[in-house]
Design a protein around this motif. Structure first.
Motif, PDB file in Angstrom:
ATOM      1  N   MET A  34     -22.023  16.979   7.122  1.00 38.35           N
ATOM      2  CA  MET A  34     -20.721  16.375   6.898  1.00 38.35           C
ATOM      3  C   MET A  34     -19.822  17.389   6.191  1.00 38.35           C
ATOM      4  SD  MET A  34     -21.358  12.337   6.198  1.00 38.35           S
ATOM      5  CE  MET A  34     -19.776  12.009   6.985  1.00 38.35           C
ATOM      6  N   LEU A  35     -18.691  17.685   6.828  1.00 35.21           N
ATOM      7  CA  LEU A  35     -17.758  18.697   6.351  1.00 35.21           C
ATOM      8  C   LEU A  35     -16.647  18.030   5.552  1.00 35.21           C
ATOM      9  CD1 LEU A  35     -17.334  20.553   9.780  1.00 35.21           C
ATOM     10  CD2 LEU A  35     -19.244  20.727   8.148  1.00 35.21           C
ATOM     11  N   ASP A  36     -16.244  18.665   4.443  1.00 32.98           N
ATOM     12  CA  ASP A  36     -15.199  18.070   3.604  1.00 32.98           C
ATOM     13  C   ASP A  36     -14.498  19.163   2.806  1.00 32.98           C
ATOM     14  OD1 ASP A  36     -13.592  16.134   2.506  1.00 32.98           O
ATOM     15  OD2 ASP A  36     -15.134  15.221   1.255  1.00 32.98           O
ATOM     16  N   GLU A  37     -13.307  18.791   2.276  1.00 36.31           N
ATOM     17  CA  GLU A  37     -12.568  19.680   1.369  1.00 36.31           C
ATOM     18  C   GLU A  37     -12.308  18.924   0.072  1.00 36.31           C
ATOM     19  OE1 GLU A  37     -10.122  18.429   3.948  1.00 36.31           O
ATOM     20  OE2 GLU A  37     -11.419  19.291   5.466  1.00 36.31           O
ATOM     21  N   TRP A  38     -12.223  19.676  -1.020  1.00 39.69           N
ATOM     22  CA  TRP A  38     -11.925  19.104  -2.335  1.00 39.69           C
ATOM     23  C   TRP A  38     -10.788  19.921  -2.943  1.00 39.69           C
ATOM     24  CZ3 TRP A  38     -14.855  14.856  -3.813  1.00 39.69           C
ATOM     25  CH2 TRP A  38     -15.966  14.587  -3.011  1.00 39.69           C
ATOM     26  N   PHE A  39      -9.697  19.212  -3.288  1.00 35.62           N
ATOM     27  CA  PHE A  39      -8.538  19.891  -3.853  1.00 35.62           C
ATOM     28  C   PHE A  39      -8.175  19.263  -5.192  1.00 35.62           C
ATOM     29  CE2 PHE A  39      -7.966  20.382   0.771  1.00 35.62           C
ATOM     30  CZ  PHE A  39      -8.118  21.751   0.830  1.00 35.62           C
ATOM     31  N   GLY A  40      -7.453  20.009  -5.971  1.00 29.76           N
ATOM     32  CA  GLY A  40      -7.073  19.546  -7.301  1.00 29.76           C
ATOM     33  C   GLY A  40      -7.637  20.507  -8.312  1.00 29.76           C
ATOM     34  N   ALA A  41      -8.428  19.967  -9.252  1.00 30.85           N
ATOM     35  CA  ALA A  41      -9.058  20.835 -10.245  1.00 30.85           C
ATOM     36  C   ALA A  41     -10.026  21.803  -9.575  1.00 30.85           C
ATOM     37  CB  ALA A  41      -9.783  19.984 -11.281  1.00 30.85           C
ATOM     38  N   SER A  42     -10.652  21.334  -8.470  1.00 31.13           N
ATOM     39  CA  SER A  42     -11.581  22.187  -7.729  1.00 31.13           C
ATOM     40  C   SER A  42     -11.054  22.377  -6.319  1.00 31.13           C
ATOM     41  CB  SER A  42     -12.965  21.530  -7.672  1.00 31.13           C
ATOM     42  OG  SER A  42     -13.469  21.306  -8.960  1.00 31.13           O
ATOM     43  N   ASN A  43     -10.875  23.622  -5.913  1.00 32.71           N
ATOM     44  CA  ASN A  43     -10.461  23.924  -4.550  1.00 32.71           C
ATOM     45  C   ASN A  43     -11.646  24.538  -3.819  1.00 32.71           C
ATOM     46  OD1 ASN A  43      -7.762  23.079  -4.909  1.00 32.71           O
ATOM     47  ND2 ASN A  43      -7.282  25.017  -5.913  1.00 32.71           N
TER      48      ASN A  43
ATOM     49  N   GLY B  49       0.812  -1.213   0.000  1.00 35.08           N
ATOM     50  CA  GLY B  49       0.000   0.000   0.000  1.00 35.08           C
ATOM     51  C   GLY B  49       0.840   1.255   0.000  1.00 35.08           C
ATOM     52  N   MET B  50       1.892   1.276   0.826  1.00 34.41           N
ATOM     53  CA  MET B  50       2.748   2.458   0.887  1.00 34.41           C
ATOM     54  C   MET B  50       3.474   2.689  -0.428  1.00 34.41           C
ATOM     55  SD  MET B  50       4.440   2.540   4.637  1.00 34.41           S
ATOM     56  CE  MET B  50       3.421   2.406   6.097  1.00 34.41           C
ATOM     57  N   VAL B  51       3.934   1.613  -1.032  1.00 31.58           N
ATOM     58  CA  VAL B  51       4.633   1.741  -2.311  1.00 31.58           C
ATOM     59  C   VAL B  51       3.713   2.359  -3.353  1.00 31.58           C
ATOM     60  CG1 VAL B  51       5.632   0.465  -4.222  1.00 31.58           C
ATOM     61  CG2 VAL B  51       6.301  -0.095  -1.885  1.00 31.58           C
ATOM     62  N   LEU B  52       2.458   1.869  -3.402  1.00 36.22           N
ATOM     63  CA  LEU B  52       1.512   2.391  -4.384  1.00 36.22           C
ATOM     64  C   LEU B  52       1.206   3.858  -4.130  1.00 36.22           C
ATOM     65  CD1 LEU B  52      -0.975  -0.595  -4.659  1.00 36.22           C
ATOM     66  CD2 LEU B  52       0.665   0.161  -6.382  1.00 36.22           C
ATOM     67  N   ILE B  53       1.028   4.203  -2.845  1.00 35.31           N
ATOM     68  CA  ILE B  53       0.696   5.584  -2.524  1.00 35.31           C
ATOM     69  C   ILE B  53       1.854   6.496  -2.832  1.00 35.31           C
ATOM     70  CG2 ILE B  53       0.218   7.145  -0.583  1.00 35.31           C
ATOM     71  CD1 ILE B  53      -1.467   4.744   0.533  1.00 35.31           C
ATOM     72  N   LEU B  54       3.062   6.101  -2.407  1.00 37.07           N
ATOM     73  CA  LEU B  54       4.229   6.931  -2.656  1.00 37.07           C
ATOM     74  C   LEU B  54       4.543   7.029  -4.138  1.00 37.07           C
ATOM     75  CD1 LEU B  54       6.490   5.773   0.288  1.00 37.07           C
ATOM     76  CD2 LEU B  54       5.349   7.975   0.039  1.00 37.07           C
ATOM     77  N   ALA B  55       4.088   6.030  -4.900  1.00 43.24           N
ATOM     78  CA  ALA B  55       4.350   6.042  -6.338  1.00 43.24           C
ATOM     79  C   ALA B  55       3.402   6.960  -7.095  1.00 43.24           C
ATOM     80  CB  ALA B  55       4.243   4.621  -6.906  1.00 43.24           C
ATOM     81  N   GLY B  56       2.345   7.452  -6.405  1.00 44.33           N
ATOM     82  CA  GLY B  56       1.547   8.428  -7.143  1.00 44.33           C
ATOM     83  C   GLY B  56       0.068   8.436  -6.877  1.00 44.33           C
ATOM     84  N   CYS B  57      -0.427   7.732  -5.819  1.00 46.10           N
ATOM     85  CA  CYS B  57      -1.833   7.836  -5.495  1.00 46.10           C
ATOM     86  C   CYS B  57      -2.146   9.260  -5.068  1.00 46.10           C
ATOM     87  CB  CYS B  57      -2.192   6.867  -4.355  1.00 46.10           C
ATOM     88  SG  CYS B  57      -2.368   5.158  -4.920  1.00 46.10           S
ATOM     89  N   LYS B  58      -3.398   9.692  -5.179  1.00 44.38           N
ATOM     90  CA  LYS B  58      -3.789  11.048  -4.802  1.00 44.38           C
ATOM     91  C   LYS B  58      -3.558  11.238  -3.322  1.00 44.38           C
ATOM     92  CE  LYS B  58      -7.709  14.203  -4.830  1.00 44.38           C
ATOM     93  NZ  LYS B  58      -9.123  14.352  -5.093  1.00 44.38           N
ATOM     94  N   ASP B  59      -2.903  12.339  -2.939  1.00 45.24           N
ATOM     95  CA  ASP B  59      -2.528  12.603  -1.560  1.00 45.24           C
ATOM     96  C   ASP B  59      -3.231  13.847  -1.076  1.00 45.24           C
ATOM     97  OD1 ASP B  59       0.656  13.279   0.082  1.00 45.24           O
ATOM     98  OD2 ASP B  59      -1.310  12.757   0.868  1.00 45.24           O
ATOM     99  N   GLN B  60      -3.703  13.826   0.136  1.00 41.63           N
ATOM    100  CA  GLN B  60      -4.358  14.972   0.745  1.00 41.63           C
ATOM    101  C   GLN B  60      -4.252  14.864   2.228  1.00 41.63           C
ATOM    102  OE1 GLN B  60      -8.327  16.109  -0.502  1.00 41.63           O
ATOM    103  NE2 GLN B  60      -8.943  16.216   1.604  1.00 41.63           N
ATOM    104  N   ASP B  61      -3.575  16.589   2.224  1.00 45.52           N
ATOM    105  CA  ASP B  61      -3.605  16.768   3.647  1.00 45.52           C
ATOM    106  C   ASP B  61      -5.080  16.744   4.079  1.00 45.52           C
ATOM    107  OD1 ASP B  61      -0.793  18.387   4.950  1.00 45.52           O
ATOM    108  OD2 ASP B  61      -0.777  17.022   3.344  1.00 45.52           O
TER     109      ASP B  61
ATOM    110  N   SER C 261     -12.237  29.256   9.828  1.00 46.51           N
ATOM    111  CA  SER C 261     -10.831  28.956   9.604  1.00 46.51           C
ATOM    112  C   SER C 261     -10.232  29.980   8.650  1.00 46.51           C
ATOM    113  CB  SER C 261     -10.673  27.548   9.015  1.00 46.51           C
ATOM    114  OG  SER C 261     -11.258  26.577   9.855  1.00 46.51           O
ATOM    115  N   GLU C 262      -8.908  30.023   8.594  1.00 48.19           N
ATOM    116  CA  GLU C 262      -8.236  30.989   7.737  1.00 48.19           C
ATOM    117  C   GLU C 262      -8.406  30.622   6.267  1.00 48.19           C
ATOM    118  OE1 GLU C 262      -4.186  31.305   8.868  1.00 48.19           O
ATOM    119  OE2 GLU C 262      -4.606  32.115  10.859  1.00 48.19           O
ATOM    120  N   GLY C 263      -8.402  31.634   5.402  1.00 48.99           N
ATOM    121  CA  GLY C 263      -8.444  31.406   3.964  1.00 48.99           C
ATOM    122  C   GLY C 263      -9.826  31.614   3.373  1.00 48.99           C
ATOM    123  N   ASP C 264      -9.855  31.971   2.109  1.00 53.65           N
ATOM    124  CA  ASP C 264     -11.107  32.241   1.418  1.00 53.65           C
ATOM    125  C   ASP C 264     -11.970  31.003   1.235  1.00 53.65           C
ATOM    126  OD1 ASP C 264     -10.468  34.917   1.218  1.00 53.65           O
ATOM    127  OD2 ASP C 264      -9.660  34.757  -0.828  1.00 53.65           O
ATOM    128  N   LEU C 265     -11.346  29.821   1.170  1.00 52.49           N
ATOM    129  CA  LEU C 265     -12.130  28.607   0.947  1.00 52.49           C
ATOM    130  C   LEU C 265     -13.129  28.354   2.071  1.00 52.49           C
ATOM    131  CD1 LEU C 265      -9.434  26.119  -0.441  1.00 52.49           C
ATOM    132  CD2 LEU C 265     -11.040  27.552  -1.708  1.00 52.49           C
TER     133      LEU C 265
END
Length: 502
Positions: free
Chosen positions: A203-212, A15-27, A303-307
């Motif tokens: 339910m609170l969530d964030e979306w990053f990438g093409a849509s922030n 799992g770690m190898v796959l993630i480090l190799a390029g799976c989508k990552d989010q803080d 929280s801080e930021g326009d988002l």
């Protein structure tokens, strides 16, 4: 035990190898699980493989409004779709029953719940019941309690809803990607003693990438559904953080009470006003307030930021043709430069006899030093200087009283730590012993430099995960096992299954 650890080690490394190799990552009571049909051992295409295949048909469906499903039998289908968060764009998502969040599941306390999962995704998946004290074989962690459910297959979860409260469910298979893509929903065990006139779940969530953007129940800004109540009614709002960032929620100009944390009731909650409620990844807070006579109110992220402006829920008077509710920007401006203090659960509520005390004798005591380190493959997140699966486990016997001190040594990272299968009592935070009501939780946030001491009763035998609920941190090492001595699982991992426990 040795075989289980060996397999889990292999699964985690892969799992770690796959993630480090390029799976989508989010803080409770024993349940029963079974597969309906043969689990294929043929390698399944990933979502990226499907997207890059020129012969694959594009997914054209659009998500619908989440349903409210009542027990005892629930059917969930994991499938691809597209989410319009209210901006007119289409975000490719993975869903339960074609909605993000998935259906809100509401069951009665004491009810035996059966959830039938059908997987129509191009990848394996599972369901974890976050905060629900299920038997170990229902916990939904691939390679630990079950094999991941392959595409085209079904799996049935069955357990008794023993404890009222606000919980949620989400994938625990490659969860850093699958939860991020929308595989989550609310799970409410109704308490017959609840007295609220209106009961809402956000339910609170964030979306990053093409849509922030930030969302509430899959919608952002003015697209979020308005909540309604009549003047004088008691309103309960259950806030669940399904994202990776802490959100500082504020109810404008109203007295409110925090009546539950992580689903567990607070003894003698005291009303307050003009404070922020910080909700970290995986945490839940239930608040109650009385609907004002006129004007309504706003629950918003400060929280801080326009988002953060997109994470806004308007609460309006039922039947009003033109409710006068201030916008997020106007509400924020009305505060001027006045700083709002942060709600502190460590000194909240009315004192009562606790399950644990700070200085009593414990059967087991552990210290977990949470850290960040550089690795050849990038940043890793550690417990006591090691990354999972190399972290030595917490080992307990049934009936043990266990104390755990957590110390966040990361300079820039929050670590909301979540324990599967149990609730713990917060004993001390940053050297200050807890006062007021005994606070029971299953997820506790540690900001950089913070220390928190908790205690729990080892009353649910099994192999359990204890991990950071910023899922990118967990996938890169911040996990530890909690293992019961003498526990023998009937589950034997399939070495050909595509299990990725985080």
């Amino acid at each position: 035990m040795k075989g289980r650890k060996s397999f889990l080690y292999m699964a985690a490394v892969i799992g770690m190898v796959l993630i480090l190799a390029g799976c989508k990552d989010q803080d409770g009571q024993a349940g029963a699980a079974h597969h309906d049909g043969h689990q294929s051992t043929v390698s399944s295409p990933s979502a990226q493989d499907t997207a890059s295949n020129p012969t694959a048909s594009p997914v054209t469906t659009v998500t619908t409004t989440p349903e409210i499903l009542h027990g005892p039998v629930i059917r969930l289908t994991a499938e691809e779709s597209n989410l319009d968060p209210g901006t007119g764009e289409k975000i490719p998502v993975w869903t339960y029953n074609n909605s993000v969040p998935g259906p809100q599941i509401r069951v009665k306390v004491g009810e035996t719940v059966k959830v039938i999962l059908t997987n129509k995704l191009p990848v394996p998946t599972t369901i974890h019941w976050h905060g629900v004290p299920v038997p170990n074989d229902q916990d939904g962690v691939p390679g630990v309690t079950q094999d991941a459910v392959e595409p085209g297959q079904t799996f049935t979860y069955e357990f008794k809803a023993t404890t009222p409260g606000t919980y949620w469910y989400h994938s625990h298979q490659n969860s850093v990607q699958q939860v991020d893509k929308g595989l989550y929903g609310a799970f409410i065990v109704e308490d017959p003693k609840d007295t609220a006139d209106r009961d809402y779940t956000l339910m609170l969530d964030e979306w990053f990438g093409a849509s922030n953007l930030y969302t509430i129940n899959g919608k952002t800004g003015h697209a979020a559904e308005k909540l309604t109540a009549k003047p004088g009614e008691k309103v309960r709002i259950r806030m669940i953080n399904a994202g990776s960032l802490r959100h500082d929620m504020y109810l404008k100009d109203q007295m409110l009470s925090v009546v539950a944390t992580d689903g567990q009731p607070v003894n003698g909650p005291q009303p307050f006003k003009d404070k922020l409620i910080g909700i970290a990844a995986g945490e839940r807070y239930d608040i109650e307030f009385t609907m004002p006579a006129s004007g309504g109110t706003v629950l918003e992220d400060r929280s801080e930021g326009d988002l953060a402006k997109g994470m806004t829920a308007q609460i309006v008077t039922e039947g009003s043709s033109s409710p006068e509710v201030p916008s997020t920007a106007a509400s924020a401006a009305s505060q001027g430069n006045r700083q709002l203090s942060l709600f502190d659960y460590n000194s909240y509520g009315t004192a009562a006899k606790p399950k644990f005390s700070l200085n009593e004798q414990y059967d087991k005591e552990y210290i977990l030093e949470l850290g960040t380190m550089q690795h050849d493959n990038g940043v890793m997140y550690t417990i006591n200087g090691k990354a999972f699966p190399d972290v030595p486990p917490i080992t307990v016997k049934e009936g043990d009283r266990v104390k755990v001190k957590m110390v966040n040594q990361s300079q820039n990272d929050d670590h909301p730590m979540h324990l599967h299968g149990h609730t713990f009592q917060v004993l001390e935070r940053n050297g200050v012993p807890s006062s007021g009501a005994p606070i029971m939780k299953d997820t506790v946030d540690l900001q950089p430099g913070e220390e928190v001491t908790v205690a729990f009763l080892a009353d649910n035998p099994g192999y359990w995960m204890y991990h950071c609920h910023v899922l990118s941190h967990a996938s890169k090492g911040m996990m530890i096992d909690v293992n019961y001595e003498g526990y023998q699982s009937a589950y034997q991992p399939d070495e050909h299954a595509h299990n990725m426990p985080e």
